[in-house]
Design an enzyme around this catalytic site. Structure first.
Site, short mmCIF file in Angstrom:
data_model
loop_
_atom_site.label_atom_id
_atom_site.label_comp_id
_atom_site.label_asym_id
_atom_site.label_seq_id
_atom_site.Cartn_x
_atom_site.Cartn_y
_atom_site.Cartn_z
N ALA B 20 25.33 -26.14 -2.04
CA ALA B 20 25.86 -27.16 -2.96
C ALA B 20 26.35 -26.49 -4.23
CB ALA B 20 24.79 -28.19 -3.28
N CYS B 168 20.86 11.13 -3.00
CA CYS B 168 21.16 12.26 -3.89
C CYS B 168 22.30 11.95 -4.84
CB CYS B 168 21.45 13.52 -3.09
SG CYS B 168 22.77 13.33 -1.91
#
Lengths: 298, 651
Positions: B20, B168
């Site tokens: 909604a 990394c």
């Protein structure tokens, strides 16, 4: 400062502060607030338009309740403009909302100067005769105009504006200009440090393609009376010339040069269409074109 | 305007709306005005201020209330005779089971995340209820129709995987601002303010383990009698100074990259903080939600890009404010894009890190968008899409199969159209969701544990959150409320066992069955044993085939290649998150190339397939998958070229 803008956060991410400012400066006039007009204004009001003026001469009837969600039973008998305006005001209290209970047709006939105060007029469900009249009025007053009509599942939207400037800030096709037909001094000097016919095969295939193009186009112009390849035949010849300079099949730099040879062909100077704009007296570019001496930016 | 037949179908229809929000508000209004009488709405969210620029059924006074309920009330005002049932709940809640879905003639989605969409898709298939899907992002939008057996289901075509980043890259070699945001949000913020016991890669370095000592763990904890100012500086110096120096020392990492510069607080800011950093002591703000470092330091505009100095000041001030005003929350905090102080802290930290690595700094506004996965949205697109949804819904109710259309709302006119209609495809025969095709999994059965299988395949890839895993008639694993202690212990033990060591051993040639009872989905997986996996290309040590995954984004080839990934966002699945704001900001949209085994033919610009001659409605493409925890609506992305291909006509 964070707070007032939170409401607009999601749309600020589309059109930025500038866009939002433009919205908030604008005043919009709506002619006829049936479903089409009401929906249109709803979206503008939600977005934070500066002000709206709703013009409609009719009263709310029971039939209107079926297709305009801004109206409920308690509105029946009231001015439609008033009811719709009240609803719209609720959507965003930052918007200045006004209404005038008057038939748009009458205003168009009797009071053309009325429209001059607006940035934009949104005219819905008007007949053709009135649309033409309104269009003239708005053009003269330099007011933007949008027509809209809808019938069931069809409709149209038509914009009528004298001139609208758009700057493509993120163009899809970015044409880079390497100035190959007129290298600046440092580039020329750089190109001169290379010998296209260097015997060492490794050096030969590492000559940057830009240098190849500069040198070859120079060679061409020298043997063609100072002009660059322009006809299709000449362009093909130029490419052949490049190819003939290859000493091995794996010379990527030459392949690149051939592929990029169109950068040499592009005529220097401003495109004709752009020239027209620069010369046009009405254009907002006018002061700009005076300022730039040599239009080398283009 | 509407025919008798249509009117009857509309009046008698029972419709379920899921969502909604942006689409939902427009949709409910349009359904009501079109004559629908019986609607159920499910939405678990509450109204926020940022919704108000488009979710027009809500007012400022409704902020904090249930969207489903307020929407219902607003519509009942102009349609008091309608029956609207509002469910303030999560559509994944077990109470919305197949039986529940079966009561509807059509389901209309206005969701904002992939997970829920897949869930609803499966329930609709199980209940054999047609589904009209939709999504919007800014000016883009689309509506698609899914009818079991007749058209593709929502999952027949792969949806883009949420963007993840290699560990990394986040911890050592960031190259884009988003990497700095993820570091600041998922590592630093989490470490300082979140659950201390949570595993955290903050001190992970590509250098050898010898340099990481035990005392590193204590660094982030504030000592008992430590004043807030020195504490702040200590943290600052550790993460922006020391850690960077250590990382910088590894030659290998920086061979082809620019070394980062360590930044120490003393270099950026002179020692005397108490004067500089505003009046925290005098600040008698009790309301924690309005505590702000920006306000404290007089930085008013969220659109300004701070300097390194300003970012550093904000960093310290925000840290200070957290401890001064919100101490109770520390240890339990998770990043929330609507938490002003958290956003300020993350922006500041990301900026300082960016400065270190030569990446450009960003404003709070931009950073918030990235960190919060915010999707840009405007009222008009939602209005268009809602209108299209209702048009398709009516066709579905009348079973006008030939007229079903997938409609794409473009940003720019293409081939003279802004709305591009396309006929739906037939179901994909190799879709494991609707065609029950078995999948194949290559895995090392003597090394991988059941847990790995459950996390990386069942949950992450198949989207089955409450699985039941069987080998023949042997239950290897299940989740449920009605399990007894023995069973729970059993399953827990199974998770830690290697596949070949399970009570019912899983080896080469075994067929596993994975089910989700709620979604009524059954999936068969053939197991193939494989010894070795490429660490780069197959970091999970598993390869699932028969399940088509969308290829990774263009500039993100690395993200698939790492053992672990860190995402940018806090949604359900493991480390999988998306990066919508960045993609949209750069004007890039992910392109998805054609999945294998499609029957599409390449005939560019085939007019016949584009123009919708049948019902005179104007229809019109493209969508990008953006997963976010915002309640905005999201758009799916498909290959533009394929829209012009000849489509298989439905029977």
């Amino acid at each position: 400062m964070a707070e007032p803008k939170t409401k607009y956060d999601r749309q600020l991410r589309i059109w930025g502060e500038q866009g939002q400012a433009a919205l908030e400066k604008a005043s919009v006039c709506l002619l006829n607030c049936g479903p089409t007009g009401s929906e249109t204004l709803k979206n503008l009001v939600l977005g934070g338009i500066g002000s709206i003026t709703v013009i409609d001469g009719s009263k709310v009837e029971v039939g209107d309740l079926g297709n305009n969600f801004m109206l409920d039973e308690s509105c029946v008998g009231e001015s439609k403009a008033k009811s719709v305006c009240a609803f719209l005001q609720e959507l965003n209290d930052a918007v200045k909302a006004k209404f005038i209970e008057e038939y748009p047709e009458a205003l168009i006939e009797m009071n053309p100067p009325f429209f001059s105060q607006f940035t934009l007029v949104v005219a819905t469900q008007l007949g053709e005769e009135k649309m033409i009249k309104l269009d003239r009025i708005c053009r003269e007053a330099n007011v933007m105009l949008i027509f809209a009509r809808s019938y069931g599942l069809t409709g149209f939207v038509r914009i009528s504006v004298k001139e609208h400037t758009v700057v493509e800030s993120k163009p899809d096709h970015f044409l880079d200009d390497l100035r190959l037909n007129n290298p600046w001094p440092e580039l020329r000097k750089f190109a001169e440090t290379f010998d296209l016919n260097v015997p060492d095969p490794v050096a030969h295939k590492h000559t940057p393609y830009v240098v190849i193009l500069i040198k070859m186009s120079e060679e061409w112009t020298n043997s063609h009376g100072g002009s660059l390849p322009s006809t299709r035949e000449e362009k093909r010849e130029f490419k052949e010339l490049l190819k003939s300079k290859m000493v091995a099949i794996d010379e990527d730099n030459y392949k690149e040069a051939i592929e990029a040879s169109f950068k040499v062909f592009a005529p220097p100077g401003i495109k004709l269409a752009l020239s027209k704009v620069l010369q046009s007296a009405d254009s907002s570019f006018f002061p700009f074109s005076i300022a730039i001496g040599r239009p080398w930016i283009f | 305007m509407v025919s008798e037949r249509q009117l009857e179908a509309i009046k008698g229809a029972k419709v379920l709306m899921v969502g909604a929000g942006g689409i939902g508000c427009e949709l409910l209004k349009t359904l009501a005005l079109s004559g629908f009488q019986d609607i159920h709405i499910i939405d678990m969210d509450t109204i926020e201020v940022s919704n108000l620029n488009r979710q027009f059924l809500f007012r400022q006074s409704h902020v904090g209330q249930s969207k489903a309920k307020v929407a219902r009330d607003a519509v009942l005002k102009f349609r008091p005779q309608m029956s609207i049932t509002a469910h303030h709940a999560n559509v994944k809640d077990p109470k919305f089971n197949v039986e529940f879905f079966k009561q509807f003639n059509v389901v209309l989605n206005g969701l904002d995340n992939l997970d829920a969409r897949r869930h609803v898709n499966r329930l609709c298939l199980a209940a054999d209820v047609p589904l009209v899907e939709s999504g919007t992002t800014g000016f883009l939008g689309q509506v698609t129709v899914h009818v079991k057996g007749k058209t593709e289901c929502y999952e027949c075509q792969p949806k883009p995987a949420p963007k993840t980043y290699p560990v990394c890259t986040i911890t050592s070699t960031p190259s884009k601002f988003v990497h700095c945001i993820v570091w600041a949000k998922d590592l630093l913020f989490a470490k300082l303010f979140g659950d201390r016991n949570q595993e955290n890669d903050l001190n992970v370095r590509s250098s050898d383990a010898a340099s990481s000592s035990d005392h590193a763990e204590d660094v982030f904890v504030r000592r008992k009698d430590e004043d807030i100012d020195p504490y702040g500086r200590r943290i600052y110096d550790h993460v922006f100074g020391y850690n960077i120096e250590v990382a910088s020392s590894n030659e290998e990492t920086w061979k082809n990259r620019n070394r980062p510069k360590p930044i120490y607080s003393a270099d950026v800011m002179p020692e005397n903080l108490t004067e500089q950093n505003g009046n925290v002591a005098k600040n008698c703000v009790v309301d924690t939600s309005s505590v702000s470092a920006m306000a404290s330091l007089g930085l008013k505009n969220p659109q300004d890009t701070w300097t390194l100095l300003e970012s550093s000041r904000i960093f310290l001030e925000a840290l200070k404010l957290f401890f001064a005003k919100r101490e109770k929350e520390i240890g339990n905090l998770s990043f929330d894009k609507d938490d002003q102080l958290a956003v300020e802290f993350v922006t500041a930290a990301a900026n300082i890190r960016a400065a270190s690595f030569g990446i450009s700094l960003h404003s709070l506004f931009e950073a918030k968008g990235i960190a919060g996965n915010i999707v840009h949205a405007v009222a008009t697109t939602n209005a268009i899409i809602a209108g299209l949804i209702v048009i398709e819904a009516i066709k579905v109710l009348l079973k006008d199969t030939d007229k079903y259309r997938m409609t794409y709302c473009l940003e720019h006119i293409t081939k003279k159209m802004l709305l591009m209609p396309v006929e739906p495809y037939e179901p994909n025969k190799s879709c494991y969701v609707c065609s029950e095709t078995p999948l194949s999994l290559e895995i090392n059965t003597s090394r991988s544990k059941l847990r790995d299988f459950v996390e990386k395949i069942v949950k992450a890839k198949l989207g089955i959150n409450f699985p039941l895993i069987m080998h023949g008639s042997n239950l290897l694993y299940e989740v449920g409320d009605d399990l007894d202690e023995v069973e729970v212990a059993n399953y827990a033990a199974n998770l830690e066992k290697v596949l070949s060591q399970l009570p019912s051993p899983v080896t080469n040639g075994t067929m596993l069955t994975v089910e989700d009872l709620q979604q009524e989905l059954t999936c068969n997986i053939n197991i193939k044993h494989r010894e070795e996996f490429d660490e780069e290309k197959e970091p999970d040590g598993m390869l699932l085939s028969g399940w088509t995954q969308a290829p990774p984004a263009k500039d993100d080839k690395q993200s698939m290649n790492d053992k672990q990934s860190i995402g940018n966002g806090g949604d359900s699945s493991n480390a999988l998150q998306t990066e919508p704001a960045d993609a949209v900001k750069d004007g890039e949209m992910e392109e998805i190339s054609e999945p294998s085994g499609k029957k599409r033919k390449l005939s560019e610009g085939s007019k016949a397939s584009i123009l919708d001659a049948t019902d005179g409605t104007r229809n019109h493409k493209e969508v990008e998958k953006l997963d976010d925890d915002d309640d905005d609506d999201v758009v799916m992305f498909d290959d533009l070229d394929s829209m012009t291909n000849k489509k298989k006509r439905l029977q």
